[in-house]
Motif scaffolding. Structure first.
Motif, short mmCIF file in Angstrom:
data_model
loop_
_atom_site.label_atom_id
_atom_site.label_comp_id
_atom_site.label_asym_id
_atom_site.label_seq_id
_atom_site.Cartn_x
_atom_site.Cartn_y
_atom_site.Cartn_z
N CYS A 12 38.61 48.21 1.74
CA CYS A 12 37.29 48.20 1.09
C CYS A 12 36.21 47.74 2.06
CB CYS A 12 37.31 47.29 -0.14
SG CYS A 12 38.24 48.00 -1.51
N ASP A 38 30.58 51.93 -6.72
CA ASP A 38 30.35 50.76 -7.55
C ASP A 38 31.67 50.25 -8.10
OD1 ASP A 38 27.51 50.91 -7.29
OD2 ASP A 38 27.51 52.55 -8.75
N SER A 39 31.65 49.03 -8.58
CA SER A 39 32.84 48.47 -9.22
C SER A 39 33.09 49.15 -10.56
CB SER A 39 32.65 46.96 -9.45
OG SER A 39 32.53 46.30 -8.23
N THR A 40 34.34 49.24 -10.91
CA THR A 40 34.72 49.83 -12.19
C THR A 40 35.51 48.80 -12.99
OG1 THR A 40 36.84 50.64 -11.38
CG2 THR A 40 34.94 52.10 -11.10
N ASP A 43 38.67 48.01 -11.32
CA ASP A 43 38.56 47.03 -10.24
C ASP A 43 38.70 45.61 -10.79
OD1 ASP A 43 38.10 49.02 -8.32
OD2 ASP A 43 35.94 48.97 -8.68
N THR A 47 41.75 43.08 -9.84
CA THR A 47 41.45 41.76 -9.27
C THR A 47 42.10 40.67 -10.11
OG1 THR A 47 39.38 42.55 -8.35
CG2 THR A 47 39.60 40.17 -8.63
#
Length: 74
Positions: A12, A38-40, A43, A47
């Motif tokens: 990333c 963008d973050s989804t 994600d 995490t």
């Protein structure tokens, strides 16, 4: 035991430093138009899973050491 980050973290960092047009070009074909930056929600789920697994791995590592010490003579 040394815990390491999943391979996606360094990837990333590399990809985020890359210009978006270059990344899309590297992907190529029909998929290039579907690359997002963008973050989804996935994600966030990934995490969360990694943070929980990190805790569990440290617990298991401690237990493994305890069993090694206790069962050394067995």
């Amino acid at each position: 035991m040394r815990l390491v980050s999943p391979p996606t973290i360094p990837s990333c960092r590399v990809f985020s430093a890359m210009p978006k047009s270059r990344l899309r070009q590297a992907v190529g074909g029909d998929a290039a138009g579907h690359v997002h930056f963008d973050s989804t929600s996935q994600d966030a789920i990934d995490t969360s899973l990694m943070l929980r697994l990190k805790t569990i791995l440290s617990i298991f590592a401690g237990r493994k050491e305890m069993y090694r010490v206790c069962c050394r003579g067995a």
